[in-house]
Design a protein around this motif. Sequence first.
Motif, short mmCIF file in Angstrom:
data_model
loop_
_atom_site.label_atom_id
_atom_site.label_comp_id
_atom_site.label_asym_id
_atom_site.label_seq_id
_atom_site.Cartn_x
_atom_site.Cartn_y
_atom_site.Cartn_z
N THR A 1 5.68 3.24 1.09
CA THR A 1 5.88 3.05 -0.19
C THR A 1 5.74 1.68 -0.67
N TYR B 1 -4.54 0.20 -6.66
CA TYR B 1 -3.81 -0.05 -5.35
C TYR B 1 -4.49 0.95 -4.31
N LYS C 1 -1.22 6.06 -12.73
CA LYS C 1 0.23 5.97 -13.13
C LYS C 1 0.22 5.03 -14.38
N ARG D 1 -4.93 -4.37 -3.16
CA ARG D 1 -5.25 -4.18 -4.60
C ARG D 1 -6.63 -4.85 -5.24
N CYS E 1 1.54 6.26 0.24
CA CYS E 1 0.77 6.34 1.11
C CYS E 1 0.99 7.09 2.67
N LEU F 1 -3.13 1.83 -11.21
CA LEU F 1 -1.71 1.49 -12.19
C LEU F 1 -2.07 0.77 -13.41
N LEU G 1 4.44 3.61 -5.33
CA LEU G 1 3.45 4.05 -5.01
C LEU G 1 3.56 4.63 -3.39
N GLN H 1 -2.95 9.29 -1.13
CA GLN H 1 -1.99 8.29 -1.94
C GLN H 1 -1.76 9.12 -3.04
N TRP I 1 -1.96 -2.38 2.58
CA TRP I 1 -2.16 -2.15 1.21
C TRP I 1 -2.95 -3.46 0.77
N THR J 1 -4.52 4.35 -6.21
CA THR J 1 -3.62 4.70 -7.31
C THR J 1 -4.05 3.59 -8.37
#
Lengths: 115, 111
Positions: free
Chosen positions: A76, A90, A11, A36, A23, A112, A21, A6, A34, A110
């Motif tokens: 994405t 994420y 970010k 989170r 992957c 965020l 983001l 990823q 996906w 990621t």
Amino acid sequence: GAGVSQSPSNKVTEKGKDVELRCDPISGHTALYWYRQSLGQGLEFLIYFQGNSAPDKSGLPSDRFSAERTGGSVSTLTIQRTQQEDSAVYLCASSLTWTSLYEQYFGPGTRLTVT
Amino acid sequence: DQQVKQNSPSLSVQEGRISILNCDYTNSMFDYFLWYKKYPAEGPTFLISISSIKDKNEDGRFTVFLNKSAKHLSLHIVPSQPGDSAVYFCAASTGSYIPTFGRGTSLIVHP
């Protein structure tokens, strides 16, 4: 390695900006997910892709969130007009097929941060 | 409304002892249960699972117990090792649908 990757790993963005983001799933895996994880919360499902089928978007929290998967591989996740409550890690996962749903391989995530 | 609950956010155990991580669920339709382990800055990794037709599944030092009448499952780690220190997520699913995850329990195993 051949795991799920990823980018970016971190970010930081200002409220109101859009973010993307990325992957990269394991090669040959047709299912991509996906999630989170907000602070102190469990993994929240967002969206699921299986092959060329229409994605399952039932977990997307608002219409500011969208995702696409090009060529059945890279995905994405886009968040438009970011809000502070979007701050979270994420996570992307992939599995060989939907029938091996339980064998999900996760990327590192990621993180965020929306300021 | 949380359908999968891990009520202990953290657990501290001495090396060599047993670690017991608990998970409760509310949806009686759940028929497959999973445990994932997560190290910092890494994604979760699948650890062990159990189907609702069983009440126990064992894999080396890890055993998962399922009590359907109580809607409760637990993960036992014996003996605990410092490398087991991680966040453990319980998850449950109906059929092959996307699993619902708990909030996780942070396990610390002291040498």
